[in-house]
Design an enzyme around this catalytic site. Structure first.
Site, short mmCIF file in Angstrom:
data_model
loop_
_atom_site.label_atom_id
_atom_site.label_comp_id
_atom_site.label_asym_id
_atom_site.label_seq_id
_atom_site.Cartn_x
_atom_site.Cartn_y
_atom_site.Cartn_z
N ASP A 95 0.86 -1.22 -0.04
CA ASP A 95 0.04 0.00 -0.01
C ASP A 95 0.93 1.21 0.11
O ASP A 95 0.48 2.31 0.60
CB ASP A 95 -0.81 0.06 1.06
CG ASP A 95 -0.06 -0.20 2.78
OD1 ASP A 95 1.10 -0.29 2.42
OD2 ASP A 95 -0.61 -0.29 3.75
N HIS A 153 4.52 -8.93 4.82
CA HIS A 153 3.69 -10.02 5.30
C HIS A 153 4.56 -11.35 4.98
O HIS A 153 5.38 -11.31 4.07
CB HIS A 153 2.08 -10.09 4.67
CG HIS A 153 2.40 -9.81 2.97
ND1 HIS A 153 1.24 -9.14 2.16
CD2 HIS A 153 2.98 -10.72 2.07
CE1 HIS A 153 1.78 -9.41 1.06
NE2 HIS A 153 2.65 -10.38 0.92
N ASP A 210 6.99 -18.17 2.48
CA ASP A 210 7.79 -16.79 1.89
C ASP A 210 7.50 -15.51 2.67
O ASP A 210 6.18 -15.39 3.22
CB ASP A 210 7.43 -16.76 0.35
CG ASP A 210 8.04 -17.75 -0.62
OD1 ASP A 210 8.49 -18.70 0.28
OD2 ASP A 210 7.58 -17.82 -1.73
N GLU A 218 8.58 1.15 1.62
CA GLU A 218 9.01 1.53 3.04
C GLU A 218 10.50 1.92 2.94
O GLU A 218 11.20 1.54 2.38
CB GLU A 218 9.01 0.60 4.18
CG GLU A 218 7.53 -0.14 4.24
CD GLU A 218 6.42 0.70 4.46
OE1 GLU A 218 6.68 1.99 4.70
OE2 GLU A 218 5.13 0.49 4.01
N HIS A 225 9.79 -10.64 13.07
CA HIS A 225 8.44 -11.08 13.19
C HIS A 225 7.86 -11.75 11.78
O HIS A 225 7.05 -12.67 12.27
CB HIS A 225 7.77 -9.69 13.27
CG HIS A 225 6.15 -9.62 12.97
ND1 HIS A 225 5.39 -9.38 14.12
CD2 HIS A 225 5.23 -9.92 12.03
CE1 HIS A 225 4.06 -9.67 13.92
NE2 HIS A 225 3.87 -9.77 12.43
N GLU A 226 8.16 -11.27 10.64
CA GLU A 226 7.44 -12.03 9.36
C GLU A 226 8.09 -13.62 9.42
O GLU A 226 7.24 -14.55 9.07
CB GLU A 226 7.99 -11.48 8.17
CG GLU A 226 7.45 -9.99 8.15
CD GLU A 226 5.89 -10.08 8.23
OE1 GLU A 226 5.25 -10.83 7.81
OE2 GLU A 226 5.34 -8.90 8.68
N HIS A 272 5.76 -15.98 11.23
CA HIS A 272 4.52 -16.26 10.32
C HIS A 272 5.25 -17.46 9.36
O HIS A 272 4.33 -18.38 9.17
CB HIS A 272 3.96 -15.25 9.39
CG HIS A 272 3.34 -14.26 10.27
ND1 HIS A 272 2.41 -14.40 11.16
CD2 HIS A 272 3.40 -12.65 10.26
CE1 HIS A 272 1.81 -13.23 11.62
NE2 HIS A 272 2.62 -12.29 11.15
N HIS A 318 -0.62 -13.81 14.95
CA HIS A 318 -0.52 -12.59 15.92
C HIS A 318 -0.75 -13.02 17.31
O HIS A 318 -1.86 -13.70 17.66
CB HIS A 318 -1.24 -11.58 15.47
CG HIS A 318 -0.59 -11.08 13.72
ND1 HIS A 318 -1.29 -10.15 13.12
CD2 HIS A 318 0.81 -10.76 13.68
CE1 HIS A 318 -0.35 -9.95 12.13
NE2 HIS A 318 0.70 -10.41 12.35
ZN LIG Z 1 3.12 -10.72 -1.02
ZN LIG Z 2 2.57 -10.46 11.40
#
Ligand SMILES: [Zn+2]
Ligand SMILES: [Zn+2]
Ligand SMILES: *[C@@H]1O[C@H](CO)[C@@H](O)[C@H](O)[C@H]1NC(C)=O
Ligand SMILES: *[C@@H]1O[C@H](CO)[C@@H](O)[C@H](O)[C@H]1NC(C)=O
Ligand SMILES: *[C@@H]1O[C@H](CO)[C@@H](O)[C@H](O)[C@H]1NC(C)=O
Length: 467
Positions: free
Chosen positions: A174, A182, A193, A200, A217-218, A221, A227
């Protein structure tokens, strides 16, 4: 002449028009709420949803779900606090339900995982990116039996890329801020992935956004973690800066990774910091001060911020507001006459103007006239142009107008405040009362009556009534 006038009139008209019909703030807020709930709380997207899903009650329920996740009051309304949280930079993975691809609780079957950096950012050197990524994986390998090996072969479990906007996985980025990155849960193909928004600003330091922190953090996941609602956890969805050089994985995340992959192979199991909870009956504070009507309660690397009217208490990282401040602030006071807040740790102190640290700080507490034997201050409070400093069982009083320590000090605390027999952690002034916080209790000392008028649990200040 005429043309100029017409033009002027037109300009005036359009100015008036735009003033008469600005986009109402409420409409913009509605947009923010709708987008946020669609992205992170599975609110059906506009245009796709049926009439029934369209009902306001669905939005109210989703809002409450979001407010519950972030520990806000469950009003079901887009109040100021809720909107403020929605505007914070964060991870693009939703806070609830199964993310994007894989239902269930997916995990990697093998513990020796490989990763490959497919596309670097242009903002950092390749060496910096590799260092940040390597360290981010170490956070998880240190707390589990997982290992991570960098590969340049086509097949890698976790593929890493810096990409912009729509990048072919149905989850477009965005632009600056908002969604930072993400990652996909374990699985074949895109599973595991991690994608980082190339729009950013990525850094290796405290300016936004530190790549190591976001990557760590990623990768949570990528390994199958969702989360966490613990605001101190690495898996909390919102970005918060913490010093990478001293970073240790919080206990909440250690529990998470070990629940999936079992304990570390290290004979000594890692432990990490736990987030203080407002309703822990043993809770004590390091320092307390007012700041333009708010009250700030400092504890380790956190502070709670109590809003005056809302009766709302919010936990934050000190480093999120002030990256250059250390953890463990020991004393604090607000000089309401100068509109400044002073924070103390060891022999140093800082001045805040609103939430900004003033230039020229930290300075040395000898400025106040303390002898070198005073190495740290337990508590401080300001009242009628005097600052009271508490050091062990002694009190010092500084005259802010004459800018000097008053003669005759230090004195025993109990000689000035009868009934305050213990060392104090923090002192807060309200009207003509000093609130002395000591351990899990506070003592309200009325300066007029010159005695303790109330003793109660410290945690009451964080809206913990029942414990
Ligand atoms: Zn993606
Ligand atoms: Zn997250
Ligand atoms: C991981 O370990 C398994 C079993 O020991 C082995 O077959 C596999 O080749 C290893 N993979 C990597 C990438 O080292
Ligand atoms: C991982 O553990 C090693 C050895 O205990 C330590 O030196 C390193 O700083 C840790 N790394 C991270 C990122 O936690
Ligand atoms: C962080 O590093 C960037 C370069 O990557 C530099 O421009 C910036 O001034 C640094 N910021 C701080 C707060 O040190």
């Amino acid at each position: 002449m005429f043309r100029q006038k017409t033009l002027l009139l037109l300009i005036l008209l359009s100015v008036q028009l735009s003033q008469a019909f600005p986009v109402p703030a409420q409409e913009m807020d509605t947009q923010v709420v709708q987008d946020y709930l669609e992205k992170f709380y599975q609110l059906p997207r506009r245009g796709l949803r049926s009439q029934r899903q369209n009902s306001p009650s669905v939005i109210v329920e989703k809002l409450k779900e979001m407010q519950r996740f972030f520990g806000l009051s469950e009003t079901g309304k887009p109040d100021r606090q809720t909107l403020a949280v929605m505007r914070k930079p964060r991870c693009g993975v939703p806070d609830s339900g199964d993310f994007m691809l894989t239902p269930g609780n997916p995990k990697w079957e093998q513990t020796n995982l490989t990763y490959r950096i497919i596309k670097y950012t242009t903002q950092l050197s390749e060496a910096d990116v590799e260092e940040a990524i390597k360290k981010a994986f170490q956070v998880w390998s240190n707390a589990s039996s997982l290992t991570f090996t960098k590969t340049s072969q086509e097949e890698a479990d976790i593929k890493i890329a810096f990409v912009q906007g729509d990048h072919g996985d149905n989850s477009p980025f965005d632009g600056p801020n908002g969604i930072l990155a993400h990652a996909f849960q374990p699985g074949q193909g895109i599973g595991g992935d991690a994608h980082f928004d190339e729009d950013e600003i990525w850094t290796m330091n405290s300016s936004s956004y530190n790549l190591f922190l976001v990557a760590a953090h990623e990768f949570g996941h990528s390994l199958g973690l969702a989360h966490s609602t613990d605001p101190g956890a690495l898996m909390y969805p919102n970005y918060a800066f913490r010093d990478p050089s001293t970073y240790t994985l919080p206990q909440d995340d250690i529990n998470g990774i070990q629940a999936i992959y079992g304990p570390s192979n290290n004979p000594i199991q890692p432990t990490g910091p736990s987030t203080p909870t407002a309703c822990d009956p043993r809770l004590t504070f390091d320092a307390i001060t007012t700041l333009r009507g708010e009250i700030l309660f400092f504890k380790d690397k956190y502070f709670w911020r109590r809003h005056p009217q809302l009766r709302l208490v919010e936990l934050n990282f000190i480093s999120l507001f002030w990256p250059s401040l250390p953890d463990g602030i020991q004393a604090a006071y607000e000089d309401v006459d100068e509109d400044l807040v002073f924070l103390f740790k060891g022999g140093q102190y800082w001045a805040l103007n609103g939430y900004d640290i003033k230039q020229g700080y930290p300075r040395d507490i000898s400025d106040y006239g303390f002898p070198s034997s005073v190495r740290a201050i337990d508590a401080a409070v300001y009242y009628r142009r005097k600052t009271y400093f508490f050091v062990n069982d002694q009190i010092w009083r500084y005259d802010n107008q004459r800018q000097s320590m008053e003669p005759g000090y230090p004195k025993a605390i109990a000689s000035i405040f009868p009934g305050i027999e213990t060392r104090v952690d923090a002192v807060l002034q309200q009207d003509h009362v000093f609130l002395f916080f000591s351990g899990p209790r506070y003592y309200a000392f009325d300066l007029g009556a010159h005695r303790v008028i109330r003793v109660d649990r410290s945690q009451r200040w964080l809206n913990c009534e029942s414990q």
